[in-house]
Structures are given as C-alpha cells and as structure tokens.
Design an enzyme around this catalytic site. Sequence first.
Site: not given
Length: 795
Positions: A121, A179
Amino acid sequence: MRVMGNKKKTLIISLVLLVCFASSACAVSKGMKKVVDEALDFSVKQSMSMFSEMQGQVGILPRTAKDGKMITCESPWWTSGFYPGTLWYCYEYSNDPQVRAAAEEMTSRVERQKYTTSNHDVGFIINCSFGNGYRLTRNEAYREVIETAAKSLSTRFHPVTGCTRSWNSKRWQFSVIIDNMMNLELLTVASSMTGDNSYYKKAKSHADRTMINHFRPDGSSYHVVSYDTITGKVLNQVTHQGVNDQSAWSRGQAWGLYGFTMMYRQTGKKEYLDHAIKVGKFIMNHPRLPKDKIPYWDFDAPNIPKADRDASAGAIMASAFVELSTYVSGELGKQFLSIGEQQIKSLASLAYRAKKVGDNNHFIIQHCTGFMGKQYEIDAPLTYADYYFVEALIRYKNLLEGRPVVQTITAFSENEDRSAWLSALHRISYPLLSNMAKGELRKNMPVESIAADMQKRREVTHLEALGRLITGISAWLELGPDSTIEGRLRAEYIDLSLKSIANGVNPASPDYLNFNKGRQPLVDAAFLAHGLLRARTQLWDKLDKTTQERVIKELKSSRVIKPSETNWLFFAAMVEAALKEFTGEWEYERVKYACDRFAQWYKGDGWYGDGADFHLDYYNSFVIHPMMVEVLTVMKKHGLEGAIPYELELSRYARYAEQQERLISPEGTFPIVGRSLAYRFGAFHALSDVAYRKLLPSKVTPAQVRCALTAVINRQINAPGTFNPEGWLRVGFAGYQPHIGETYISTGSLYLCTAVFVALGLPESDVYWSSPATAWTCKKGWEGIDLDVDKALKK
C-alpha cells in the site's frame, strides 16, 4: 489494498504531441465543461471544508463515515494518501495557495510510510500524495520521499513469482491482488526520477504476470492470485471481496482497467493497451452495468437491481476510461469516452455527490462499498472515491483544453544508461523550460551568485540559462518526436523550447532577454545560436516567421559587444555562423579573425591556449573545440577554409576527446582544476560531441565513453545539494559549494552542464547506446588490465 512551412511544421509538432488524445477531444459531449467546472468548484470547497475538520487532529486523516460520524485513520491505513492527493488535484485546478498549504499539511502526515515494507500500500499512500505534490511543485524533499518509498515497495518483489507481494497473509503463500496494479506507477515514476530502470523492470514483470494469471477469457479478473515461491506456479485464484471466486467484483475490474491503461502510458507496450481495451469492453458491455454506469458492488451480486452500488469503482473507471479513450482511435475510443462522461455526470449529480458543502461528513462522493463480506463501509463515503472522481474531472478538463489528460512520468528508455541520461536531462531542464514557456522564468528562477553586484548578474542570467540549456539538449531534440515514451518526451521539450525562445525574444514578454547590454550576452547569444544550428529542423525551422526575425535581430544586436582575445572570439564567430545559415549573410571578418588567432594559439597535442597563454582548465571543451568545429563546418559548407584547416581541427578534436576520456577516474570523478567548475559535467562537452560526430579514435570505443560519462553524470547529479528545494541548480561541483563559483557565475550559468547530453542526439539504436557496457581507460588501468600506450598528436 489492504484487505514544411513554419506554421505547418509547428502544427505537426502539436499534432504529434497531442496524438494520444486528439480523437477523444473531438468527441467530447456538449455541456461537459459546465458539469466539470461546477463539480471541481464544489470539490475544492468540500475538500477545504474537510480540511477545517481535520486541521486540528494531528497525524489523523479521513477514511469514511458511519451513522453520521466521520471515521478517521492514521497513516499506515491503506487509504491515508488519497485525501492529500485530492487536495493536490484541487490545488492544480484552483491555484489557491490556501489549498496548497492544506495539501502540504495533509501530505506531511503520511511521510513516515515511505519506509513501509510490510505491504504494497505504500504505492497508494505515497504516489497519490507526494507523487502529485512533486508533479505540481517540484519540491526536492518530495522527490526523496518518492524514491525512498519505491525502494521500500521494491523489497516486496519476488524474482521467482515475478510479482510484488500484496499481503503477508498466512492464508495464501504469496498473495497478489489486482489492486496492486495501481502501485506499479510508483515504481515507474521512481525510474524516471533516478534513471534506475530496476523499478521499471519490476513493474513490467508484475504487469506481465498479472495479465496472464489474474484474468479470465472474458476480460474479468480474480481478486487474489496466490503463487508458489519455489516454482512460481499459481496455487489459487480467488475473489476475496466479491460474491464468490468466479464473480466480477466491481472495484477489482476498475483496478484492472486503470492499472493496464496506466501501464500502457508508462511503457508504451501495446500488449498493455490491448489488455486495457479488453477489460474496458467487459465493463462497458456488461448486461448488469446500470443505466447511469455506476456499477453494483459486484457484477454478479445476487440481489441486482437492489444491490448496493460502489461509486468508488465508478470513479476509478471514469478516470481510466477518459485516459483510455485518448489511446484508442475510431468508434471504440468514442465509446470509452462516452462511458467515462456518463460516469462523471452521474457522480457529479446529487444522486451521488454531497448536496451542499459540509454534507456527507465533508466527503464529496457517497454510496460506496468497501468490503461487503465483512459488512464495513457499506453505502458510505470513501476517500478514494473522492480522489478518483476529482482526478477524472481534472483529466476531462485537460481534454477539453487540448492538453494531454495525464503526464507520462516514467523510465524514458529501456536502455539503462540512456535512461539515466534522460532522467538527468529532465530533472535539470524541466523547471527552466516549463517556467519560461509560460513567461515565468524571471518570476520563479532564483538568482544565486557570490558577485558583489547582483543586479548585473540578474540582467544576464536568464539568457545564460536558456542559451546554455538549448545548446545542451538541441542534438537530442533534433531526433524529433515519435510515438515512443522518449519520443513523446522530446515532443514536449520541443514544444517547451519553441515557446521559451519565442518568449525570450518577444519585447512584450515578461521573459524578454537581454542580448546586448553589458558583455555577458555575447556568450549566451552564441550558445543559443549553437543550439539552433544543432536543431535546425526541430527548433529553427519550427519557429514562426516573427520569432525567427526577432531571433535574428537579437543575434545581430550582440555585435555591439567586442570579444576579448580569448575563447570569446568564437562566441562572435558562432553568432556569425548562425546568421550565415539563417539569413545568408554574415560579418565574415569576425569569423576569420577567430580562426587566425587560434591558429597562433595552438599549444600542441589537441590543446589550444585560451588566448596567448595556456590554461589548465576545461575551456577547450566548454567552448573552443565544439564551437570551432561548428564554425568550420559552416565555412566548409560555403567553400571557405580558414587558418585552421577543417580536417586538421577534427584530428585535434578527436585527440583532445581521447584525453578527456582518460581523465575520468574508475569512480566517475575527474580532476578539479581550472575555472568554471560549477559547470559540472559540462566539462565533457567535447567528449560527448566527438562521440556524437563519430570522431572517436579507434582505440576509444563508444561504449567506454558512454559508461564513463554515465558514471560522471550519476556521481554529480546525485550529490546532495545539487538542486535547491524547488529543483533549480545550485552553484557547486559535487553538491552545493557556493565559493567554487567565480563572480561571473550565477544560476543561469550552471545550465552549461547540459552540454554533456550532446551524445543523446545519437538514436538508441546507435552503437554508442546499444553496445554492451565496458570499462573506460582509467577503470581498466586501475583494475590491472593491459593498456595501449598513449601517444601525443604531433600536428
């Protein structure tokens, strides 16, 4: 996620620069300008309303809302970077310093995540915040954060799987979620900044593996793929956040669409475009895509049409479709733009957007779905919905205004050394040309010098900056634009250069340059003239007639400056050589005099005196040899021979360059001797030019010159303090060393360092770039490798 004629030629450049979005720009729907402007106006107000709420909550960032109350997060949460990124987009639109201050404040709250190695992330967190911040401000501190974050993210790359690991979950051996495609942008951006292609290669590897293993034949994707770290084989394909493993979870489809569109932009690889098109068709043609084009949370949700929507997926898709439409011609491109428009209009309507400022707990978009299976963030606002909605608006506004929807910031070449050179060129050149193209060079370029009379330096430094930069990058510009990543970068720089030159000679421009007051302007009129000769096709021929006439007038005006009996004689000669080429007329006596005097000042073995005396410095490289050869080339073209025969000078030039190559140490350093050391690697103007002209002696290979110069460039450009906080060069040799600069040195002077880039005028296919890396003379010698004797040139 945690869970011809001048005008015609100018037009051609513009068309090449805009080729990626021309068809879409013609297809925009009526009324979209009003929709976009009103939505952006609201987004700015709402985002600043959010800032008022968050300002006093130190270290905290918005995440979502539930039961009418805002839910916040700290920087480790995967969505922490989206709200700062939204503020940066709002600043890009508004140019409001208060919005910028808010963006800077919220961005600072996620900085410590640059060290995160425990998940993927960091790409979301840092690229959306610091990435946009650097793009808009060129803040060098932001650049360091991005580079550090890319190093952190790259630690999660596994060479056997060929992917970057997403989660450290015990449930899967090596999990990769769709993602993660979004985080590849951070890696490619880092390659552009550092010239280190290892980041770029990891991003490509990950995209290649994802394209093969994440997608079904119909273009839909799984959410999670788990790999065996020993064999690299796929162990599981699941949809963790969807209805079931075979369902098409909407946000996952959005990540895939956006990710492969982005990777096409960042690499130019057609296979990524083809894949993005396939995903786009799956979404666009899906029978369960609602009329307003905002998807249900899963295309296979069991209770459609009563299923919850996911406006965040719609926002991601809208941004991706707008960009994708610019890469696809014909009817399909129009269809992609149309669905992007519909999604923007739907999201901008009160069905999805907060009704008034302060509503929706200060979030812009409502009706999103976070994780249906765990029943959190259901029918809720989400920061990433806001981010991608505002991004889609900015992209569409760019389209309406005839600009590329998104700037390509990536490795500019797959050749590692060339990529390093281009990265350095871009880092040095962009602040200067992007400001001057807007008529803002005087306004924004700092002027630094140890001179007692700073006003005199301010009167000349801007012509120094432009003239020297143009002479350094002109050979590269002359390769012209093309459809490659590098070719698109060149197109941008040609455009910026043409606008900058036009502003520099326009008396009505704030950046109108001084060509005749004082003595210094003669020097930099000559450097500008040299650059225009090197880029005759891409610069001079593409200037409009009025600008050409103004350039000629300004060059002629520099004749009032009498050159000293030094290398300055070739400044006067270079101006005349350019005037001869551009007008057919010159004051030949100034040219002849320079050649006559330097014929008397030749000292032997490739070295000329700088005047009657010998100086152990780099002026034979900065000025004397490169300008002499250019002037003699013009003379030869017109059937003239001066006191120094053309072929004799070429042999002297080659010998001098041979000696320059031997000056470069195994570590990429070179002797700190003589004056003007603040020109840094511009000291190797001659060596680069000799390589460009194919004049290297047989025992000096192009590869060893390339490798030696790459070592020097990397050493000096990466020295701490080389750039100020806004990205402008500072006085120094290896970093910031203000007292190494003479009193005639100021900020503009420093851009002569770009003279080292002349060899970029050789195409990537040339042996100079394509040959395998090899050691240069000093490196070989100090490694104990046998060398040929070095012999003096006796003529």
